[in-house]
Design a protein around this motif. Sequence first.
Motif, short mmCIF file in Angstrom:
data_model
loop_
_atom_site.label_atom_id
_atom_site.label_comp_id
_atom_site.label_asym_id
_atom_site.label_seq_id
_atom_site.Cartn_x
_atom_site.Cartn_y
_atom_site.Cartn_z
N ASP A 76 0.83 -1.21 0.00
CA ASP A 76 0.00 0.00 0.00
C ASP A 76 0.86 1.25 0.00
OD1 ASP A 76 -2.42 1.45 0.09
OD2 ASP A 76 -2.24 1.66 2.26
N ARG A 77 1.89 1.27 0.84
CA ARG A 77 2.78 2.44 0.90
C ARG A 77 3.47 2.68 -0.44
NH1 ARG A 77 6.12 1.87 6.57
NH2 ARG A 77 4.37 2.25 7.99
N CYS A 79 2.49 1.91 -3.41
CA CYS A 79 1.54 2.46 -4.39
C CYS A 79 1.20 3.91 -4.09
CB CYS A 79 0.28 1.60 -4.42
SG CYS A 79 0.52 -0.06 -5.08
N ARG A 80 1.07 4.24 -2.81
CA ARG A 80 0.77 5.63 -2.44
C ARG A 80 1.94 6.55 -2.74
NH1 ARG A 80 0.56 6.52 2.57
NH2 ARG A 80 0.69 4.48 3.57
N TYR A 81 3.15 6.11 -2.38
CA TYR A 81 4.33 6.93 -2.64
C TYR A 81 4.56 7.08 -4.14
CZ TYR A 81 5.64 6.51 2.32
OH TYR A 81 5.67 6.58 3.70
N ALA A 83 2.32 7.16 -6.42
CA ALA A 83 1.34 8.10 -6.98
C ALA A 83 1.82 9.54 -6.86
CB ALA A 83 0.00 7.94 -6.27
N GLN A 84 2.77 9.76 -5.97
CA GLN A 84 3.31 11.10 -5.76
C GLN A 84 4.59 11.33 -6.55
OE1 GLN A 84 3.83 11.27 -1.51
NE2 GLN A 84 1.68 10.76 -1.10
N THR A 204 -1.03 5.90 8.42
CA THR A 204 -1.86 5.20 7.46
C THR A 204 -3.06 6.08 7.11
OG1 THR A 204 -1.26 3.16 8.60
CG2 THR A 204 -3.06 3.03 7.02
N SER A 207 -6.82 7.66 2.67
CA SER A 207 -6.86 7.64 1.21
C SER A 207 -5.96 6.57 0.63
CB SER A 207 -6.41 9.00 0.66
OG SER A 207 -5.10 9.30 1.10
N SER A 208 -5.57 5.56 1.43
CA SER A 208 -4.68 4.52 0.96
C SER A 208 -5.35 3.67 -0.12
CB SER A 208 -4.22 3.64 2.12
OG SER A 208 -5.34 3.15 2.83
N VAL A 209 -4.55 2.86 -0.80
CA VAL A 209 -5.04 2.12 -1.95
C VAL A 209 -6.02 1.04 -1.56
CG1 VAL A 209 -4.33 0.86 -4.00
CG2 VAL A 209 -2.81 2.56 -3.01
#
Length: 216
Positions: A76-77, A79-81, A83-84, A204, A207-209
């Motif tokens: 999850d992290r 994918c979130r990172y 996205a930035q 966490t 808005s996580s994936v």
Amino acid sequence: RGRISQKMADRAIVSWAAAVARFMKLAMKPVDESTAPGPFDSTAAAVIDLAAYAERLATYTYCSGAVHTAALVYVDRLCRYSAQSDSQIVLTERSAHRLYGACLYVAAKFWEDCTMPHAFWAKAAGLCPSELQKLEVTVLSGLKFELDIKPSDGRKYQQAVSVTEAHRARSLGLVPVKAACTGVEDRIMRAKVDSCNASTCPGTPASSVGVASPVA
């Protein structure tokens, strides 16, 4: 009696690993053919189902339920990172297996000081040793080496998987899968979180994936 208890614990962890994988599948995004492949992408979707792949890893690597939960957090992290940034790490049917396998490997080394040979892990994950090593480096750099997980965050992910599994079980008339080794999970994460304060340990966000929005 001890052997029976151990077998039951092992089965519980295998079932939990499959539950984590099924939860990941709910967060998968469609493959975007217009973009260049990411570092975890294969040329086609894997033949083995993600849940079966997770069960295989749980069977041969002997990781605790906590490590499988931690792997989910790392996926999850990443994918979130991503996205930035422009790292193009997206959870799809083409990247899920490599993402999970690599994140589980990193989690096992960090949380449980995994001592199994690198070649053994690569074989269990269906990768060549050099590829697993490359993916490990990609995971670590993509996470910015932020491997700590707050116990409260670990429980959030665990609860999200459990809720989703409960809905699945009810719809299929099955017995819900329970989180494996909850006590172990808290103990491992508390042992590491002592060195992690609020300014260095990532939280966490809601808005996580897909993690913060289990099936209602």
